[in-house]
Scaffold this motif. Structure first.
Motif, PDB file in Angstrom:
ATOM      1  N   LEU A 145       0.866  -1.172   0.000  1.00 32.33           N
ATOM      2  CA  LEU A 145       0.000   0.000   0.000  1.00 32.33           C
ATOM      3  C   LEU A 145       0.906   1.226   0.000  1.00 32.33           C
ATOM      4  CD1 LEU A 145      -2.742   1.397   0.248  1.00 32.33           C
ATOM      5  CD2 LEU A 145      -2.617   1.004   2.725  1.00 32.33           C
ATOM      6  N   GLU A 146       0.890   1.957  -1.102  1.00 27.44           N
ATOM      7  CA  GLU A 146       1.782   3.118  -1.239  1.00 27.44           C
ATOM      8  C   GLU A 146       1.248   4.356  -0.533  1.00 27.44           C
ATOM      9  OE1 GLU A 146       4.808   3.290  -2.514  1.00 27.44           O
ATOM     10  OE2 GLU A 146       4.810   1.168  -3.034  1.00 27.44           O
ATOM     11  N   LYS A 147      -0.058   4.617  -0.705  1.00 23.81           N
ATOM     12  CA  LYS A 147      -0.633   5.784  -0.034  1.00 23.81           C
ATOM     13  C   LYS A 147      -2.148   5.680  -0.021  1.00 23.81           C
ATOM     14  CE  LYS A 147      -0.870   8.994  -3.944  1.00 23.81           C
ATOM     15  NZ  LYS A 147      -0.496  10.319  -4.442  1.00 23.81           N
ATOM     16  N   ILE A 148      -2.726   6.483   0.864  1.00 22.81           N
ATOM     17  CA  ILE A 148      -4.176   6.632   0.969  1.00 22.81           C
ATOM     18  C   ILE A 148      -4.472   8.109   0.744  1.00 22.81           C
ATOM     19  CG2 ILE A 148      -6.155   6.537   2.534  1.00 22.81           C
ATOM     20  CD1 ILE A 148      -4.670   4.265   4.024  1.00 22.81           C
ATOM     21  N   LYS A 149      -5.458   8.375  -0.095  1.00 26.06           N
ATOM     22  CA  LYS A 149      -5.855   9.759  -0.361  1.00 26.06           C
ATOM     23  C   LYS A 149      -7.375   9.792  -0.374  1.00 26.06           C
ATOM     24  CE  LYS A 149      -4.952  13.619  -3.401  1.00 26.06           C
ATOM     25  NZ  LYS A 149      -4.242  14.085  -4.583  1.00 26.06           N
ATOM     26  N   GLY A 150      -7.961  10.303   0.695  1.00 23.50           N
ATOM     27  CA  GLY A 150      -9.417  10.318   0.813  1.00 23.50           C
ATOM     28  C   GLY A 150      -9.941   8.896   0.896  1.00 23.50           C
ATOM     29  N   ALA A 151     -10.813   8.541  -0.044  1.00 24.26           N
ATOM     30  CA  ALA A 151     -11.368   7.185  -0.087  1.00 24.26           C
ATOM     31  C   ALA A 151     -10.545   6.270  -0.989  1.00 24.26           C
ATOM     32  CB  ALA A 151     -12.817   7.235  -0.584  1.00 24.26           C
ATOM     33  N   ARG A 152      -9.497   6.827  -1.609  1.00 22.73           N
ATOM     34  CA  ARG A 152      -8.698   6.033  -2.552  1.00 22.73           C
ATOM     35  C   ARG A 152      -7.419   5.501  -1.901  1.00 22.73           C
ATOM     36  NH1 ARG A 152      -7.475  10.059  -7.026  1.00 22.73           N
ATOM     37  NH2 ARG A 152      -7.488  11.389  -5.214  1.00 22.73           N
ATOM     38  N   SER A 153      -7.083   4.282  -2.310  1.00 25.23           N
ATOM     39  CA  SER A 153      -5.832   3.656  -1.879  1.00 25.23           C
ATOM     40  C   SER A 153      -5.055   3.236  -3.120  1.00 25.23           C
ATOM     41  CB  SER A 153      -6.113   2.434  -1.003  1.00 25.23           C
ATOM     42  OG  SER A 153      -6.684   2.838   0.213  1.00 25.23           O
ATOM     43  N   PHE A 154      -3.749   3.389  -3.054  1.00 20.90           N
ATOM     44  CA  PHE A 154      -2.878   3.117  -4.188  1.00 20.90           C
ATOM     45  C   PHE A 154      -1.928   1.978  -3.821  1.00 20.90           C
ATOM     46  CE2 PHE A 154      -4.405   7.374  -4.336  1.00 20.90           C
ATOM     47  CZ  PHE A 154      -4.636   7.638  -5.680  1.00 20.90           C
ATOM     48  N   ARG A 178     -13.950   7.528   3.470  1.00 17.90           N
ATOM     49  CA  ARG A 178     -12.555   7.812   3.820  1.00 17.90           C
ATOM     50  C   ARG A 178     -12.044   6.792   4.829  1.00 17.90           C
ATOM     51  NH1 ARG A 178     -10.082  12.655   3.023  1.00 17.90           N
ATOM     52  NH2 ARG A 178     -11.255  14.124   1.769  1.00 17.90           N
ATOM     53  N   ILE A 179     -10.749   6.527   4.746  1.00 23.50           N
ATOM     54  CA  ILE A 179     -10.085   5.671   5.717  1.00 23.50           C
ATOM     55  C   ILE A 179      -9.621   6.574   6.855  1.00 23.50           C
ATOM     56  CG2 ILE A 179      -8.132   4.117   6.109  1.00 23.50           C
ATOM     57  CD1 ILE A 179     -10.292   3.035   4.224  1.00 23.50           C
ATOM     58  N   SER A 180     -10.010   6.250   8.053  1.00 26.69           N
ATOM     59  CA  SER A 180      -9.624   7.081   9.201  1.00 26.69           C
ATOM     60  C   SER A 180      -8.124   6.979   9.458  1.00 26.69           C
ATOM     61  CB  SER A 180     -10.393   6.638  10.454  1.00 26.69           C
ATOM     62  OG  SER A 180      -9.919   5.377  10.885  1.00 26.69           O
ATOM     63  N   SER A 181      -7.601   7.983  10.134  1.00 31.42           N
ATOM     64  CA  SER A 181      -6.179   7.976  10.503  1.00 31.42           C
ATOM     65  C   SER A 181      -5.851   6.771  11.370  1.00 31.42           C
ATOM     66  CB  SER A 181      -5.810   9.244  11.259  1.00 31.42           C
ATOM     67  OG  SER A 181      -5.965  10.367  10.435  1.00 31.42           O
ATOM     68  N   GLU A 182      -6.784   6.407  12.253  1.00 32.91           N
ATOM     69  CA  GLU A 182      -6.554   5.266  13.146  1.00 32.91           C
ATOM     70  C   GLU A 182      -6.400   3.972  12.349  1.00 32.91           C
ATOM     71  OE1 GLU A 182      -9.205   7.421  13.534  1.00 32.91           O
ATOM     72  OE2 GLU A 182      -8.242   8.611  15.089  1.00 32.91           O
ATOM     73  N   VAL A 183      -7.209   3.801  11.317  1.00 29.26           N
ATOM     74  CA  VAL A 183      -7.113   2.595  10.489  1.00 29.26           C
ATOM     75  C   VAL A 183      -5.848   2.660   9.634  1.00 29.26           C
ATOM     76  CG1 VAL A 183      -8.202   1.254   8.650  1.00 29.26           C
ATOM     77  CG2 VAL A 183      -9.585   2.156  10.522  1.00 29.26           C
ATOM     78  N   ALA A 184      -5.550   3.816   9.072  1.00 28.10           N
ATOM     79  CA  ALA A 184      -4.336   3.963   8.264  1.00 28.10           C
ATOM     80  C   ALA A 184      -3.093   3.617   9.075  1.00 28.10           C
ATOM     81  CB  ALA A 184      -4.239   5.383   7.704  1.00 28.10           C
ATOM     82  N   GLU A 185      -3.108   3.946  10.364  1.00 23.15           N
ATOM     83  CA  GLU A 185      -1.975   3.629  11.230  1.00 23.15           C
ATOM     84  C   GLU A 185      -1.706   2.124  11.296  1.00 23.15           C
ATOM     85  OE1 GLU A 185      -2.731   5.489  15.008  1.00 23.15           O
ATOM     86  OE2 GLU A 185      -2.788   7.472  14.090  1.00 23.15           O
TER      87      GLU A 185
END
Length: 140
Positions: free
Chosen positions: A79-88, A119-126
């Motif tokens: 997973l390179e990055k998350i931007k809003g509801a999108r993940s790359f 959107r993916i929350s910051s807590e989930v992205a962590e």
């Protein structure tokens, strides 16, 4: 900043094989979907897995070598990055040391009930990036 790679084993089966005797190109895309979803299910909290769905927005695939029946293949995604509801994601499909395909893909997270982008929350992205990296990834 990307997350740690996630590996997913794949067994080539008879229904994967096309008229030329190797894995059909379209099958690689379903392998990418399999590995991305497995990555999400492994790291995201159970309530997020239950309340979110994923759809592919874009795949850019480069085929390097064919795969054959009974090959043991590994799909490794990052997973390179998350931007809003999108993940790359970047995914590499290998047989041993041989790279069979490289795939860059963009996915949209949806609310499972409304089917609207979520959107993916910051807590989930962590969970995927770690605290500092998650903030950087969301900021890009």
């Amino acid at each position: 900043m990307s997350a740690k790679p996630f590996a997913f084993p794949i067994k080539v089966i008879p229904t994967d094989i096309d008229f030329m005797g190797h894995v059909n190109n379209a099958r690689y895309l379903s392998w990418v979907q399999d590995v991305v979803l497995a990555h999400w299910q492994k790291l995201a909290p159970a309530e997020e897995v239950a309340s979110k769905a994923w759809v592919a927005l874009k795949h850019e695939i480069t085929y390097r070598k064919p795969a054959f029946l009974d090959d043991e293949v590994i799909a490794e995604t990052v997973l390179e990055k998350i931007k809003g509801a999108r993940s790359f994601y970047n995914t590499v499909i290998r047989r041993g040391e041989d790279v069979l395909a490289e795939v860059k893909s963009m996915w949209c997270c949806l609310d499972s009930e409304t089917h609207r982008p979520a959107r993916i929350s910051s807590e989930v992205a962590e969970k995927f990036f770690g605290l500092t990296s998650a903030r950087k990834a969301r900021a890009e």
